[in-house]
Design a protein around this motif. Structure first.
Motif, PDB file in Angstrom:
ATOM      1  N   ARG A  63       0.681  -1.276  -0.019  1.00  0.00           N
ATOM      2  CA  ARG A  63      -0.001  -0.034   0.081  1.00  0.00           C
ATOM      3  C   ARG A  63       0.669   1.343   0.053  1.00  0.00           C
ATOM      4  N   VAL A  64       1.717   1.356   0.865  1.00  0.00           N
ATOM      5  CA  VAL A  64       2.921   2.524   0.884  1.00  0.00           C
ATOM      6  C   VAL A  64       3.446   2.681  -0.269  1.00  0.00           C
ATOM      7  N   CYS A  65       3.765   1.640  -1.058  1.00  0.00           N
ATOM      8  CA  CYS A  65       4.706   1.790  -2.518  1.00  0.00           C
ATOM      9  C   CYS A  65       3.767   2.044  -3.509  1.00  0.00           C
ATOM     10  N   LEU A  66       2.365   1.796  -3.537  1.00  0.00           N
ATOM     11  CA  LEU A  66       1.167   2.164  -4.371  1.00  0.00           C
ATOM     12  C   LEU A  66       1.068   3.701  -4.225  1.00  0.00           C
ATOM     13  N   ASP A  67       0.846   4.309  -2.950  1.00  0.00           N
ATOM     14  CA  ASP A  67       0.875   5.407  -2.756  1.00  0.00           C
ATOM     15  C   ASP A  67       1.842   6.364  -3.363  1.00  0.00           C
ATOM     16  N   PRO A 119       0.594   2.149 -11.756  1.00  0.00           N
ATOM     17  CA  PRO A 119       0.939   1.806 -10.430  1.00  0.00           C
ATOM     18  C   PRO A 119       0.109   0.545 -10.074  1.00  0.00           C
ATOM     19  N   GLY A 120      -1.210   0.397 -10.244  1.00  0.00           N
ATOM     20  CA  GLY A 120      -1.842  -0.616 -10.016  1.00  0.00           C
ATOM     21  C   GLY A 120      -1.489  -1.912 -10.862  1.00  0.00           C
ATOM     22  N   PHE A 131       6.114 -12.649  -6.162  1.00  0.00           N
ATOM     23  CA  PHE A 131       6.069 -13.082  -4.785  1.00  0.00           C
ATOM     24  C   PHE A 131       4.802 -14.147  -4.393  1.00  0.00           C
ATOM     25  N   ALA A 132       4.200 -14.382  -5.529  1.00  0.00           N
ATOM     26  CA  ALA A 132       3.167 -15.558  -5.518  1.00  0.00           C
ATOM     27  C   ALA A 132       2.063 -15.340  -4.534  1.00  0.00           C
ATOM     28  N   MET A 133       1.616 -13.823  -4.086  1.00  0.00           N
ATOM     29  CA  MET A 133       0.671 -13.541  -3.431  1.00  0.00           C
ATOM     30  C   MET A 133      -0.497 -13.735  -4.060  1.00  0.00           C
ATOM     31  N   PRO A 134      -1.560 -14.328  -3.156  1.00  0.00           N
ATOM     32  CA  PRO A 134      -3.045 -14.703  -3.762  1.00  0.00           C
ATOM     33  C   PRO A 134      -3.793 -13.333  -4.178  1.00  0.00           C
ATOM     34  N   PHE A 135      -4.496 -13.488  -5.388  1.00  0.00           N
ATOM     35  CA  PHE A 135      -5.205 -12.288  -5.816  1.00  0.00           C
ATOM     36  C   PHE A 135      -6.442 -11.566  -5.013  1.00  0.00           C
ATOM     37  N   GLN A 136      -6.806 -12.787  -3.944  1.00  0.00           N
ATOM     38  CA  GLN A 136      -7.761 -12.157  -3.161  1.00  0.00           C
ATOM     39  C   GLN A 136      -7.099 -11.322  -1.928  1.00  0.00           C
ATOM     40  N   VAL A 142      -5.110  -2.706  -3.919  1.00  0.00           N
ATOM     41  CA  VAL A 142      -5.499  -1.758  -5.370  1.00  0.00           C
ATOM     42  C   VAL A 142      -6.871  -1.369  -5.172  1.00  0.00           C
ATOM     43  N   GLY A 143      -7.839  -1.817  -4.333  1.00  0.00           N
ATOM     44  CA  GLY A 143      -8.906  -1.213  -4.232  1.00  0.00           C
ATOM     45  C   GLY A 143      -9.930  -1.655  -5.516  1.00  0.00           C
TER      46      GLY A 143
END
Length: 292
Positions: A63-67, A119-120, A131-136, A142-143
């Protein structure tokens, strides 16, 4: 959890968080800022309610990086400017450490491509594909809905595919090609330069706000640019071999200070990309003590 124990727990995740932030931002200093911000948010939170600290911290740093990316996009008045990401420089004779470095490294060529994403898209691609994080788990960051987040990652993946992101795995072969390029540049041998360049070669040079930047494509244009750089650097200085993001590269040093870092992407025995950072302000912030 008391603060000392919390701090020790956080430190076990620092390297992972830095890796996520660097891939998101392409800036070592901004990545450190993002990691530090994640610590501040953790220290202000009810850590006892956090079941999965690693996942919680990855979400926060995302979230910090996205901002930060959204703010950067808003500030960048000339989006066509060439921006070379911060390189990670290490000694070429790292020995056994090299294998671990290569496993965790991400090439400058890929970071350049990632910088063209929204960014999204960048967040979805980094967290999912790297990093294989699940989409959920990515979707709330990303909202977007899970389906929309999958589309973000898919668009990013299409942009990344076909980019020269993976160097030849043989570092010795990479070095042979880079050395041949440097020798040809020093000798002013245009034909020898062209012979080690891929037909689709691209060179990017980022000299910062004061010096401007340049991007040239094709063997003839890149060879001419290399000869120009070589003449400009003829006023003294040395070239030190180094690993740049895990691949063969060089650092130019003049009067004890770095004046350029060159990262090469070698594929199929030829140079397909050259990324040059020659921004004095950013070079001063890099930790190049590892070369001493």
């Amino acid at each position: 959890m008391n603060e000392d124990l919390l701090a020790r727990s956080f430190e076990t995740h620092r390297d992972h968080l830095r890796s996520v932030a660097y891939r998101m931002l392409g800036s070592l200093s901004e990545a450190e800022d993002a990691v530090q911000e994640s610590w501040l948010r953790l220290s202000r939170s009810d850590s006892a309610a956090v079941e999965n600290l690693g996942g919680w911290l990855t979400t926060v740093v995302g979230r910090v990086c996205l901002d930060m990316l959204r703010s950067r996009k808003a500030r960048r008045e000339e989006p066509w400017d060439v921006v070379v990401p911060d390189p990670i420089v290490s000694r070429e004779d790292a020995g056994p450490e090299h294998e671990a470095l290569m496993a965790d490294s991400v090439g400058l060529a890929l970071l350049v491509v990632l910088d063209t994403l929204t960014p999204g898209e960048r967040l979805a691609f980094v967290l999912r594909d790297m990093f294989a994080m699940p989409f959920q788990e990515i979707a709330p960051i990303v909202g977007r809905s899970e389906a929309a987040t999958r589309q973000l990652a898919s668009r990013a993946r299409r942009r990344v595919q076909g980019a020269p992101v993976a160097p030849d795995p043989d570092l010795a072969r990479q070095r042979e090609v880079v050395d041949a390029f440097l020798a040809a540049a020093r000798g002013g041998d245009f034909d020898a330069l062209v012979s080690v360049l891929d037909p689709q070669v691209v060179l990017r040079a980022d000299r910062g706000a004061a010096g401007g930047s340049v991007e040239v494509r094709g063997p003839a244009a890149v060879a001419n640019q290399a000869l120009t750089f070589s003449r400009l650097g003829a006023g003294g200085g040395t070239v030190r071999r180094a690993l740049v993001n895990g691949a063969a590269g060089v650092v130019g040093i003049r009067e004890g200070r770095p004046f350029s870092v060159l990262g090469f992407t070698v594929a199929g025995g030829r140079i397909v990309e050259i990324d040059i950072l020659a921004d004095p302000e950013r070079l001063d912030r890099l930790d190049l003590a590892v070369l001493d």
